[in-house]
Design a protein around this motif. Structure first.
Motif, PDB file in Angstrom:
ATOM      1  N   UNK A   1      -6.901  -5.152  -7.813  1.00  0.00           N
ATOM      2  CA  UNK A   1      -6.095  -5.625  -6.489  1.00  0.00           C
ATOM      3  C   UNK A   1      -4.841  -4.960  -6.367  1.00  0.00           C
ATOM      4  N   UNK A   2      -3.996  -5.428  -7.117  1.00  0.00           N
ATOM      5  CA  UNK A   2      -2.458  -5.007  -7.144  1.00  0.00           C
ATOM      6  C   UNK A   2      -2.463  -3.543  -7.280  1.00  0.00           C
ATOM      7  N   UNK A   3      -3.233  -2.831  -8.067  1.00  0.00           N
ATOM      8  CA  UNK A   3      -3.217  -1.371  -7.956  1.00  0.00           C
ATOM      9  C   UNK A   3      -3.538  -0.759  -6.594  1.00  0.00           C
ATOM     10  N   UNK A   4      -4.673  -1.376  -5.938  1.00  0.00           N
ATOM     11  CA  UNK A   4      -5.308  -1.001  -4.791  1.00  0.00           C
ATOM     12  C   UNK A   4      -4.083  -1.416  -3.725  1.00  0.00           C
ATOM     13  N   UNK A   5      -3.551  -2.388  -3.899  1.00  0.00           N
ATOM     14  CA  UNK A   5      -2.416  -2.429  -2.825  1.00  0.00           C
ATOM     15  C   UNK A   5      -1.468  -1.453  -3.005  1.00  0.00           C
TER      16      UNK A   5
ATOM     17  N   UNK B   1      -1.383   1.645  -4.075  1.00  0.00           N
ATOM     18  CA  UNK B   1      -2.023   2.845  -3.557  1.00  0.00           C
ATOM     19  C   UNK B   1      -2.160   2.702  -1.925  1.00  0.00           C
ATOM     20  N   UNK B   2      -2.359   1.442  -1.483  1.00  0.00           N
ATOM     21  CA  UNK B   2      -2.397   1.824   0.121  1.00  0.00           C
ATOM     22  C   UNK B   2      -1.298   1.981   0.404  1.00  0.00           C
ATOM     23  N   UNK B   3       0.007   1.146  -0.097  1.00  0.00           N
ATOM     24  CA  UNK B   3       1.413   1.584   0.544  1.00  0.00           C
ATOM     25  C   UNK B   3       1.803   2.894   0.144  1.00  0.00           C
ATOM     26  N   UNK B   4       1.381   3.578  -0.742  1.00  0.00           N
ATOM     27  CA  UNK B   4       1.729   4.939  -1.027  1.00  0.00           C
ATOM     28  C   UNK B   4       1.058   5.764  -0.261  1.00  0.00           C
ATOM     29  N   UNK B   5      -0.276   5.631   0.135  1.00  0.00           N
ATOM     30  CA  UNK B   5      -1.022   6.439   1.306  1.00  0.00           C
ATOM     31  C   UNK B   5      -0.353   6.253   2.499  1.00  0.00           C
ATOM     32  N   UNK B   6       0.026   4.983   2.877  1.00  0.00           N
ATOM     33  CA  UNK B   6       0.572   5.006   4.160  1.00  0.00           C
ATOM     34  C   UNK B   6       1.741   5.479   4.386  1.00  0.00           C
ATOM     35  N   UNK B   7       2.558   5.248   3.477  1.00  0.00           N
ATOM     36  CA  UNK B   7       4.151   5.773   3.368  1.00  0.00           C
ATOM     37  C   UNK B   7       3.923   7.743   3.645  1.00  0.00           C
ATOM     38  N   UNK B   8       3.267   8.123   2.632  1.00  0.00           N
ATOM     39  CA  UNK B   8       3.016   9.602   2.740  1.00  0.00           C
ATOM     40  C   UNK B   8       2.375  10.121   4.029  1.00  0.00           C
ATOM     41  N   UNK B   9       1.459   9.132   4.367  1.00  0.00           N
ATOM     42  CA  UNK B   9       0.751   9.567   5.953  1.00  0.00           C
ATOM     43  C   UNK B   9       1.847   9.815   6.776  1.00  0.00           C
ATOM     44  N   UNK B  10       2.600   8.535   6.920  1.00  0.00           N
ATOM     45  CA  UNK B  10       3.751   8.499   7.925  1.00  0.00           C
ATOM     46  C   UNK B  10       4.693   9.732   8.000  1.00  0.00           C
ATOM     47  N   UNK B  11       5.039  10.185   6.768  1.00  0.00           N
ATOM     48  CA  UNK B  11       6.091  11.241   6.437  1.00  0.00           C
ATOM     49  C   UNK B  11       5.414  12.387   7.005  1.00  0.00           C
ATOM     50  N   UNK B  12       4.016  12.882   6.751  1.00  0.00           N
ATOM     51  CA  UNK B  12       3.052  13.871   7.184  1.00  0.00           C
ATOM     52  C   UNK B  12       3.266  13.912   8.609  1.00  0.00           C
TER      53      UNK B  12
ATOM     54  N   UNK C   1      11.673   7.334  -7.128  1.00  0.00           N
ATOM     55  CA  UNK C   1      12.593   7.580  -5.957  1.00  0.00           C
ATOM     56  C   UNK C   1      11.685   8.055  -4.800  1.00  0.00           C
ATOM     57  N   UNK C   2      10.543   8.991  -4.888  1.00  0.00           N
ATOM     58  CA  UNK C   2       9.763   9.379  -4.125  1.00  0.00           C
ATOM     59  C   UNK C   2       9.004   8.345  -3.567  1.00  0.00           C
ATOM     60  N   UNK C   3       8.390   7.371  -4.142  1.00  0.00           N
ATOM     61  CA  UNK C   3       7.540   6.296  -3.698  1.00  0.00           C
ATOM     62  C   UNK C   3       8.260   5.359  -3.009  1.00  0.00           C
ATOM     63  N   UNK C   4       9.690   5.098  -3.259  1.00  0.00           N
ATOM     64  CA  UNK C   4      10.611   4.405  -2.501  1.00  0.00           C
ATOM     65  C   UNK C   4      11.167   4.495  -1.239  1.00  0.00           C
TER      66      UNK C   4
END
Length: 570
Positions: free
Chosen positions: A9-13, A15-26, A387-390
Motif C-alpha cells: 500500500x505504501x509503495x502504491x501510494x 507510485x500514485x504521487x509520482x504518476x500524478x506529479x509527472x502528469x501535472x508537469x507534462x 530531487x526529481x521526485x520532490x
C-alpha cells in the motif's frame, strides 16, 4: 500478512504521487505549447488587422467598395496565413464593403447585428475589448460561406485617428485549432477548449457538432477562467463539464486577449500509468506473503508432526527428533561455513593483491580513487532521483523572478527535446568554462526561445543531425565594441548549434524579420526567431546568428548576469 500488505500500500501510494506529479508537469508543458500556438495565430491576425486599418485610413468607403487593388491585398493576407478564414471590411452602416473571398463589388450583406460589429459601437460584449482595441467575437455562421467561424475585429479609423463606425475583421475556422490539438493530446479522451473569459467557446476538442453559440456550462472551469485563477496557478483539479468527474486541468491565458486555453487530461491515463507500475511492488508483496505463508505452514506442519511423534513414540521418538534436529543444524552449519569460506577466500585474494602491489602506491591510490568515485557517482544519482521526485511547478505568474542557473533550465529543455524532436535528431547540452552566471530573465520565455531555435534547427536538417546547446560565461569590458552590441558587464552566453544546411548571406540578412520564413507556405509563421530575439532584447541582452551554407547555423543569446539584489549586473 499485514506487513507485506502495508508495504505494498505504501509503495502504491508513492507510485500514485509520482504518476500524478509527472502528469501535472507534462500537462503544464503541453498546455503552454497550445497557448503559444494559439497566441501566435491571434497575434499574426491582429498584426494583419492593424496593417489593413493603416492601409485604409486615407480612403473613403465608396473608394474602398470599388477597390480591386485593396481586395487583392486582403486576398493575399488571407492566403498567407493558414489560420485565416477570410478578411472583411464592414462599412459604418453595417454592410459588407469588401472581403478577401468575395469579388468586387461585394453584395450588400447586413452585418450590423453581428457581435463583433456591435461591440465597436459600445453595445453587446464591448466590455471584452482587449486593451489594444481588438475584439474577439463568438462563433457565428460566416456571412459568405455559412461555415462556423469566430472573428477578431478592430475599429476603422479616419484621418484624425478616430473610429468612424467601420470595422476591419478577420476570421478563424475553429477546426484550425482542434485539428492541431488532435496531434498533440495524449489520449482521444483528453479535452481542450479555447474559451473567451465570459464563457463563449471558440474551439473545442473533441469538436462540438454545432459550435455556434456554445458556452461553458456554469461550473468549476468557467469560474477558473472568469476569476483569473490561471494567472495564479496553471494546473487545477476540477470538473471541467458536468458528468466528466474531477480531472487535472491546465489553464493558460493568451497574453493581451480575453481568451484562455484549457487542457483537461483523461484520468484514465493516470490510472493506466499507475497500474503499469504496480506489478513490481505487487510481485514483491506477493513473494513476501508467499514466503511467510510457506514458512508458517511448514512451521505448523513440523509442530503438528512433532506433537504426533511425541504422543505416539515417547522418548524414542523424542530422541529421534533430537538427532534429526542435530542433522539439520549440521547441514545449516555446513552451509554457513561454505558461505563464510567464500567470503574469506575473497578477502584473502584481495589481501594478496594489495601485498603484490604494495610497492606501487600510485596504483593503490588509483584503485582507491576509482572506488571513491563510484561511490560518489552513486550518491549523486540517488540525490538526483530524489530531487526529481520532490520537484514542483514554478511560482505563480507575476511573482518576483529570482536569479537562477540557466544551465539547469537548458539541461531540462535538452532532455525534453531529445525525446520529442525525432529519432534522427540528436540533442546534447554542455557547460563550457567559465560557468555561466545566474540570470533573472523569465525562465519560461528562455525555454520557449530555446525550443523554437531547436525546432528550426531540426527543420534545417531533413536527413537528421546533431544539435548542441552550450552555456558559458562571457564578459564585455568597458570601451569594448562587442559584435552583438552588448553594453559592458557580465553575461551568460547560450549557443544553439546545428549541423543543418546553413544559410547564404541573402537569407541570413533577412532571417529574424517578423513573418519571414524559409519554410514552405503553411509550415511556418516566421515569428519563432523574431520572438527569441525580442526575448533576449527585453532581458537586456542580444541575439546573434552565424551560418554558412553546408556547415550549419549557430544562434547565440546573451543574457545579463543577475546581481545579488535581483537586478542585472551591467
Amino acid at each position: 500478512m499485514l506487513v507485506p500488505l502495508a508495504a505494498f500500500c505504501a509503495a502504491a501510494l508513492v507510485s500514485w504521487y509520482q504518476v500524478t506529479g509527472q502528469a501535472e508537469a507534462r500537462l503544464a508543458r503541453t498546455a503552454e505549447m497550445l497557448q503559444e500556438h494559439a497566441l501566435r495565430a491571434f497575434e499574426a491576425q491582429n498584426a494583419a488587422l492593424i496593417a489593413v486599418a493603416a492601409l485604409m485610413r486615407d480612403r473613403d468607403w465608396d473608394g474602398i467598395r470599388a477597390s480591386h487593388s485593396l481586395r487583392s491585398v486582403l486576398a493575399a493576407l488571407d492566403r498567407a496565413a493558414p489560420a485565416t478564414a477570410g478578411v472583411a471590411l464592414i462599412a459604418p452602416n453595417g454592410e459588407l464593403a469588401l472581403a478577401s473571398r468575395v469579388e468586387v463589388p461585394a453584395p450588400p450583406i447586413d452585418l450590423s447585428e453581428r457581435e463583433y460589429v456591435v461591440a465597436h459601437h459600445g453595445g453587446g460584449s464591448a466590455a471584452l475589448l482587449a486593451g489594444s482595441g481588438t475584439f474577439v467575437g463568438e462563433i457565428s455562421p460566416g456571412a459568405v460561406t455559412g461555415r462556423p467561424v469566430f472573428r477578431l475585429s478592430r475599429p476603422h479609423l479616419n484621418l484624425d485617428g478616430l473610429p468612424d463606425g467601420g470595422v476591419v475583421s478577420t476570421a478563424f475556422f475553429p477546426a484550425y485549432f482542434s485539428d492541431f490539438w488532435q496531434s498533440v493530446v495524449e489520449s482521444a479522451d483528453d479535452m481542450v477548449w479555447l474559451v473567451r473569459h465570459d464563457g463563449a467557446v471558440l474551439a473545442r476538442q473533441p469538436e462540438h457538432p454545432d459550435p455556434v453559440g456554445v458556452r461553458l456550462v456554469p461550473g468549476d472551469l468557467l469560474e477558473a477562467v472568469r476569476d483569473g485563477r490561471a494567472a495564479r496557478s496553471r494546473v487545477h483539479r476540477l470538473e471541467p463539464e458536468p458528468g466528466l468527474g474531477e480531472r487535472l486541468v491546465a489553464i493558460y491565458q493568451l497574453r493581451g486577449f480575453p481568451v484562455s486555453v484549457a487542457y483537461a487530461l483523461d484520468p484514465g491515463i493516470l490510472r493506466r500509468d499507475w497500474l503499469r507500475r504496480l506489478p513490481a511492488p505487487a510481485l514483491g508483496a506477493a513473494a513476501a506473503a508467499a514466503l511467510l505463508l510457506l514458512l508458517t505452514g511448514r512451521a505448523q506442519a513440523a509442530a503438528a508432526r512433532a506433537r504426533i511423534e511425541a504422543d505416539r513414540r515417547g522418548a524414542l521418538e523424542a530422541q529421534l527428533r533430537r538427532s534429526e534436529t542435530g542433522a539439520a543444524v549440521g547441514q545449516l552449519a555446513a552451509g554457513v561455513a561454505h558461505d563464510f569460506g567464500n567470503v574469506a577466500q575473497a578477502v584473502a585474494s584481495g589481501a594478496r593483491l594489495i601485498e603484490c602491489h604494495s610497492g606501487e602506491p600510485d596504483r593503490v591510490r588509483q584503485a582507491a580513487a576509482l572506488m571513491a568515485g563510484a561511490a560518489e557517482r552513486a550518491a549523486r544519482l540517488s540525490a538526483r532521483m530524489l530531487g526529481f521526485a520532490r520537484r514542483g511547478g514554478g511560482g505563480p505568474a507575476g511573482a518576483l523572478i529570482k536569479p537562477y542557473d540557466p544551465g539547469a533550465a537548458l539541461a531540462e529543455v535538452a532532455e525534453l527535446l531529445a525525446q520529442t524532436l525525432g529519432a534522427g535528431t540528436r540533442v546534447r547540452f554542455e557547460h563550457r568554462p567559465p560557468r555561466p552566471p545566474q540570470v533573472i530573465a523569465d525562465r519560461a520565455e528562455l525555454e520557449s526561445a530555446i525550443i523554437n531555435l531547436c525546432v528550426n534547427a531540426r527543420d534545417a536538417m531533413p536527413a537528421g543531425g546533431n544539435i548542441l546547446i552550450t552555456a558559458t560565461g562571457d564578459a564585455v569590458a568597458a570601451g569594448e565594441a562587442h559584435a552583438a552590441g552588448l553594453d559592458p558587464g557580465a553575461y551568460a552566453r547560450i549557443d544553439v548549434r546545428d549541423t543543418g544546411t546553413g544559410m547564404d548571406e541573402e537569407t541570413l540578412a533577412r532571417v529574424g524579420e517578423p513573418f519571414f520564413t524559409t519554410k514552405p507556405q503553411g509550415q511556418g509563421t516566421g515569428l519563432g526567431l523574431s520572438m527569441a530575439r525580442g526575448f533576449a532584447v527585453r532581458a537586456g541582452g542580444a541575439l546573434r546568428i552565424e551560418s554558412e551554407v553546408g556547415q550549419g547555423t549557430t544562434v547565440s543569446i546573451w543574457l545579463p548576469a543577475a546581481q545579488q539584489d535581483g537586478g542585472s549586473a551591467r
